[in-house]
Design a protein around this motif. Structure first.
Motif, PDB file in Angstrom:
ATOM      1  N   GLY A  17      73.937  48.725 100.504  1.00  0.00           N
ATOM      2  CA  GLY A  17      74.866  49.527 101.300  1.00  0.00           C
ATOM      3  C   GLY A  17      75.689  48.716 102.276  1.00  0.00           C
ATOM      4  N   THR A  18      75.167  47.579 102.721  1.00  0.00           N
ATOM      5  CA  THR A  18      75.899  46.765 103.700  1.00  0.00           C
ATOM      6  C   THR A  18      77.058  45.999 103.065  1.00  0.00           C
ATOM      7  OG1 THR A  18      74.391  44.892 103.377  1.00  0.00           O
ATOM      8  CG2 THR A  18      73.830  46.488 105.094  1.00  0.00           C
ATOM      9  N   ASP A  19      77.117  45.946 101.744  1.00  0.00           N
ATOM     10  CA  ASP A  19      78.181  45.207 101.058  1.00  0.00           C
ATOM     11  C   ASP A  19      79.315  46.103 100.586  1.00  0.00           C
ATOM     12  OD1 ASP A  19      76.886  42.778 101.355  1.00  0.00           O
ATOM     13  OD2 ASP A  19      75.780  42.988  99.483  1.00  0.00           O
ATOM     14  N   LEU A  20      79.268  47.383 100.915  1.00  0.00           N
ATOM     15  CA  LEU A  20      80.247  48.334 100.376  1.00  0.00           C
ATOM     16  C   LEU A  20      81.352  48.681 101.357  1.00  0.00           C
ATOM     17  CD1 LEU A  20      77.800  50.797  98.575  1.00  0.00           C
ATOM     18  CD2 LEU A  20      79.006  48.829  97.611  1.00  0.00           C
ATOM     19  N   ARG A  21      81.396  47.996 102.478  1.00  0.00           N
ATOM     20  CA  ARG A  21      82.461  48.280 103.444  1.00  0.00           C
ATOM     21  C   ARG A  21      83.819  47.971 102.808  1.00  0.00           C
ATOM     22  NH1 ARG A  21      80.825  44.458 108.116  1.00  0.00           N
ATOM     23  NH2 ARG A  21      80.245  43.223 106.294  1.00  0.00           N
ATOM     24  N   GLY A  22      84.711  48.929 102.910  1.00  0.00           N
ATOM     25  CA  GLY A  22      86.025  48.745 102.314  1.00  0.00           C
ATOM     26  C   GLY A  22      86.147  49.363 100.931  1.00  0.00           C
ATOM     27  N   THR A  23      85.019  49.588 100.254  1.00  0.00           N
ATOM     28  CA  THR A  23      85.053  50.229  98.934  1.00  0.00           C
ATOM     29  C   THR A  23      84.160  51.470  98.886  1.00  0.00           C
ATOM     30  OG1 THR A  23      83.208  48.960  97.996  1.00  0.00           O
ATOM     31  CG2 THR A  23      85.418  47.989  97.857  1.00  0.00           C
ATOM     32  N   GLY A  24      83.165  51.543  99.764  1.00  0.00           N
ATOM     33  CA  GLY A  24      82.294  52.703  99.807  1.00  0.00           C
ATOM     34  C   GLY A  24      81.665  53.014  98.460  1.00  0.00           C
ATOM     35  N   MET A  25      81.458  54.299  98.220  1.00  0.00           N
ATOM     36  CA  MET A  25      80.836  54.720  96.970  1.00  0.00           C
ATOM     37  C   MET A  25      81.749  54.515  95.772  1.00  0.00           C
ATOM     38  SD  MET A  25      77.743  55.476  97.435  1.00  0.00           S
ATOM     39  CE  MET A  25      77.438  56.151  95.801  1.00  0.00           C
ATOM     40  N   LEU A  26      83.036  54.351  95.991  1.00  0.00           N
ATOM     41  CA  LEU A  26      83.922  54.045  94.865  1.00  0.00           C
ATOM     42  C   LEU A  26      83.531  52.701  94.247  1.00  0.00           C
ATOM     43  CD1 LEU A  26      86.355  54.873  93.152  1.00  0.00           C
ATOM     44  CD2 LEU A  26      87.821  53.647  94.769  1.00  0.00           C
ATOM     45  N   GLY A  27      83.078  51.762  95.076  1.00  0.00           N
ATOM     46  CA  GLY A  27      82.620  50.478  94.550  1.00  0.00           C
ATOM     47  C   GLY A  27      81.443  50.639  93.613  1.00  0.00           C
ATOM     48  N   LEU A  28      80.486  51.510  93.970  1.00  0.00           N
ATOM     49  CA  LEU A  28      79.353  51.759  93.076  1.00  0.00           C
ATOM     50  C   LEU A  28      79.750  52.620  91.888  1.00  0.00           C
ATOM     51  CD1 LEU A  28      76.308  52.356  95.474  1.00  0.00           C
ATOM     52  CD2 LEU A  28      76.932  50.300  94.199  1.00  0.00           C
ATOM     53  N   MET A  29      80.675  53.542  92.092  1.00  0.00           N
ATOM     54  CA  MET A  29      81.123  54.393  90.985  1.00  0.00           C
ATOM     55  C   MET A  29      81.811  53.586  89.902  1.00  0.00           C
ATOM     56  SD  MET A  29      80.387  57.667  91.079  1.00  0.00           S
ATOM     57  CE  MET A  29      81.722  58.571  90.256  1.00  0.00           C
ATOM     58  N   GLN A  30      82.605  52.613  90.296  1.00  0.00           N
ATOM     59  CA  GLN A  30      83.279  51.794  89.283  1.00  0.00           C
ATOM     60  C   GLN A  30      82.278  50.926  88.529  1.00  0.00           C
ATOM     61  OE1 GLN A  30      86.997  49.985  91.051  1.00  0.00           O
ATOM     62  NE2 GLN A  30      87.810  51.593  89.736  1.00  0.00           N
ATOM     63  N   LEU A  31      81.282  50.429  89.244  1.00  0.00           N
ATOM     64  CA  LEU A  31      80.235  49.658  88.578  1.00  0.00           C
ATOM     65  C   LEU A  31      79.411  50.557  87.666  1.00  0.00           C
ATOM     66  CD1 LEU A  31      78.967  46.929  88.214  1.00  0.00           C
ATOM     67  CD2 LEU A  31      77.681  47.266  90.336  1.00  0.00           C
ATOM     68  N   LEU A  32      79.169  51.800  88.102  1.00  0.00           N
ATOM     69  CA  LEU A  32      78.467  52.764  87.246  1.00  0.00           C
ATOM     70  C   LEU A  32      79.251  53.024  85.968  1.00  0.00           C
ATOM     71  CD1 LEU A  32      76.125  54.859  86.927  1.00  0.00           C
ATOM     72  CD2 LEU A  32      77.654  56.532  87.994  1.00  0.00           C
ATOM     73  N   TYR A  33      80.548  53.218  86.100  1.00  0.00           N
ATOM     74  CA  TYR A  33      81.388  53.401  84.915  1.00  0.00           C
ATOM     75  C   TYR A  33      81.273  52.200  83.978  1.00  0.00           C
ATOM     76  CZ  TYR A  33      85.670  52.909  82.174  1.00  0.00           C
ATOM     77  OH  TYR A  33      86.568  52.671  81.150  1.00  0.00           O
ATOM     78  N   PHE A  34      81.292  51.013  84.546  1.00  0.00           N
ATOM     79  CA  PHE A  34      81.259  49.771  83.784  1.00  0.00           C
ATOM     80  C   PHE A  34      79.999  49.671  82.930  1.00  0.00           C
ATOM     81  CE2 PHE A  34      81.861  44.905  84.081  1.00  0.00           C
ATOM     82  CZ  PHE A  34      82.833  44.928  83.090  1.00  0.00           C
ATOM     83  N   VAL A  35      78.848  50.100  83.491  1.00  0.00           N
ATOM     84  CA  VAL A  35      77.587  49.934  82.761  1.00  0.00           C
ATOM     85  C   VAL A  35      77.211  51.161  81.940  1.00  0.00           C
ATOM     86  CG1 VAL A  35      76.708  48.298  84.470  1.00  0.00           C
ATOM     87  CG2 VAL A  35      76.169  50.732  84.718  1.00  0.00           C
ATOM     88  N   MET A  36      77.860  52.301  82.178  1.00  0.00           N
ATOM     89  CA  MET A  36      77.513  53.511  81.441  1.00  0.00           C
ATOM     90  C   MET A  36      78.449  53.792  80.277  1.00  0.00           C
ATOM     91  SD  MET A  36      74.709  54.688  82.535  1.00  0.00           S
ATOM     92  CE  MET A  36      74.642  56.355  81.863  1.00  0.00           C
ATOM     93  N   ASP A  37      79.593  53.139  80.258  1.00  0.00           N
ATOM     94  CA  ASP A  37      80.513  53.304  79.132  1.00  0.00           C
ATOM     95  C   ASP A  37      80.056  52.392  77.988  1.00  0.00           C
ATOM     96  OD1 ASP A  37      83.082  52.531  77.514  1.00  0.00           O
ATOM     97  OD2 ASP A  37      83.610  54.354  78.568  1.00  0.00           O
ATOM     98  N   ALA A  38      79.872  52.974  76.810  1.00  0.00           N
ATOM     99  CA  ALA A  38      79.350  52.200  75.672  1.00  0.00           C
ATOM    100  C   ALA A  38      80.274  51.062  75.272  1.00  0.00           C
ATOM    101  CB  ALA A  38      79.126  53.143  74.486  1.00  0.00           C
ATOM    102  N   GLN A  39      81.561  51.196  75.536  1.00  0.00           N
ATOM    103  CA  GLN A  39      82.513  50.162  75.136  1.00  0.00           C
ATOM    104  C   GLN A  39      82.559  48.994  76.111  1.00  0.00           C
ATOM    105  OE1 GLN A  39      86.006  52.768  74.695  1.00  0.00           O
ATOM    106  NE2 GLN A  39      85.941  52.348  72.501  1.00  0.00           N
ATOM    107  N   THR A  40      82.226  49.241  77.377  1.00  0.00           N
ATOM    108  CA  THR A  40      82.286  48.162  78.365  1.00  0.00           C
ATOM    109  C   THR A  40      80.911  47.616  78.748  1.00  0.00           C
ATOM    110  OG1 THR A  40      82.315  49.790  80.175  1.00  0.00           O
ATOM    111  CG2 THR A  40      84.447  49.000  79.343  1.00  0.00           C
ATOM    112  N   LEU A  41      79.829  48.307  78.381  1.00  0.00           N
ATOM    113  CA  LEU A  41      78.493  47.821  78.723  1.00  0.00           C
ATOM    114  C   LEU A  41      78.224  46.415  78.181  1.00  0.00           C
ATOM    115  CD1 LEU A  41      75.698  48.174  79.947  1.00  0.00           C
ATOM    116  CD2 LEU A  41      75.007  49.404  77.869  1.00  0.00           C
ATOM    117  N   PRO A  42      78.565  46.094  76.921  1.00  0.00           N
ATOM    118  CA  PRO A  42      78.346  44.717  76.448  1.00  0.00           C
ATOM    119  C   PRO A  42      79.081  43.688  77.301  1.00  0.00           C
ATOM    120  CG  PRO A  42      78.800  46.173  74.593  1.00  0.00           C
ATOM    121  CD  PRO A  42      79.091  46.954  75.834  1.00  0.00           C
ATOM    122  N   LEU A  43      80.286  44.032  77.742  1.00  0.00           N
ATOM    123  CA  LEU A  43      81.037  43.123  78.611  1.00  0.00           C
ATOM    124  C   LEU A  43      80.322  42.955  79.947  1.00  0.00           C
ATOM    125  CD1 LEU A  43      83.522  41.450  79.375  1.00  0.00           C
ATOM    126  CD2 LEU A  43      84.675  43.599  79.996  1.00  0.00           C
TER     127      LEU A  43
END
Length: 354
Positions: free
Chosen positions: A187-213
């Protein structure tokens, strides 16, 4: 029988020994007189063999305490993984009024900069997309909350997907540093991006096309000489995406697709893809991170369409996916990569990534 046993038991024994089947927490055990003596002795200068033995005993108790903490953390994180769409639906219905008050929707320009932007800048975002844009910026102002179950599920899902583990992990601990956060609390590293920073990372690992990347980038981040903090890099890329949105650099693409958050996610993945290729092909190290982030910032703001096409080619396994341009050798100003702080925006001209 039980009454007789209870009658013969002395009060001090009842205090020292808990009833059968009921365990004492480690912190309570450390209040025991013997343990207090061990702790006190272990804090004294190690001048004798006895003090060294007591020091070892103290370390063993601390290790047991850490194990207990880890077990409780794992039990608390047993929630099922969460999809990006489920998490997004949560934010769409959550009360983000306080977060929305902090949003500065666009970069304010004055004088010549405002005139140039009006005459030659990108088109404005269509009115029907403003709500989605404001939602994205509100999420960027929303901090990680331990009391929000969805927030914790997002965090746990990211951990499980990146590490390919079926088990959860404690909310705090050194395992987050292994993922590329700066400390034991993401949580201390999300200043400036907030939960959007985690949401984008969640998208990255949950999308079947981008997970391998995501797995390939995470693997590269742990390379012996080319290593870098994966999650800190991810947060920096989200900050670039936010700045591109606020400067209206993505309006044309958002208008064309009639989407905002999906465009932001694709730009995030495309920027991470470009960084991965340049980092791997050109044998970059952490010392090059500032220069590469500056290149990504320029591409995201000036050439977002080109970045998005490269991602599309990668996803479709097109040969053209390997044709990304390499950065010019022109020197770039130093950037603070490891410290993630609130983005500062100049009132005139374009915003700077710091």
């Amino acid at each position: 029988m039980s009454g007789g046993a209870g009658g013969s038991e002395r009060p001090e024994e009842r205090q020292r020994f808990p009833p059968p089947g009921k365990s004492r927490p480690i912190l309570a055990l450390r209040q025991n007189g013997l343990l207090q003596a061990l702790v006190w002795e272990a804090g004294q200068p190690a001048g004798t063999e006895i003090s060294e033995e007591l020091q070892r005993a103290q370390e063993e108790w601390e290790a047991v305490e850490e194990i207990q903490s880890g077990l409780w953390g794992t039990l608390a994180s047993a929630a099922p993984p969460i999809s990006f769409n489920e998490a997004l639906q949560y934010f769409q219905t959550a009360d983000l009024s306080e977060c929305r008050k902090k949003v500065q929707a666009t970069v304010r320009r004055q004088g010549l900069a405002a005139l140039v932007h009006f005459l030659f800048g990108p088109p404005r975002l269509q009115p029907q997309l403003q709500g989605e844009r404001e939602l994205a910026l509100a999420m960027a102002q929303c901090g990680l909350d331990d009391n929000e179950r969805v927030h914790m599920r997002i965090l746990q899902t990211i951990y499980k997907k990146l590490t390919r583990s079926r088990l959860g992990c404690p909310r705090y601990g050194a395992h987050w540093e292994e993922l590329g956060f700066q400390g034991a609390d993401p949580g201390t590293d999300l200043r400036g991006t907030g939960m959007l920073g985690l949401m984008q990372l969640l998208y990255f690992v949950m999308d079947a096309q981008t997970l391998p990347l995501a797995h390939e980038i995470f693997k590269l981040s742990q390379h012996g000489t080319q290593n870098f903090p994966f999650c800190i890099m991810s947060v920096n890329i989200t900050r670039i995406v936010i700045q591109a949105l606020r400067e209206e650099c993505l309006s044309r693409e958002c208008n064309r697709r009639q989407q905002v958050i999906a465009v932001l996610n694709d730009l995030y993945a495309a920027a991470f893809l470009q960084l991965y290729r340049l980092w791997k092909w050109q044998h970059k190290t952490i010392a090059d991170s500032g220069f590469l982030l500056k290149e990504l910032e320029f591409s995201a703001k000036k050439k977002p369409k080109q970045l998005l096409k490269s991602l599309e080619a990668y996803v479709n396994r097109c040969p053209a996916a390997d044709g990304l341009p390499r950065p010019s050798p022109a020197p770039a100003e130093e950037m603070d990569f490891t410290g993630v702080c609130d983005p500062q925006v100049e009132l005139e001209g374009e915003a700077r990534l710091i």
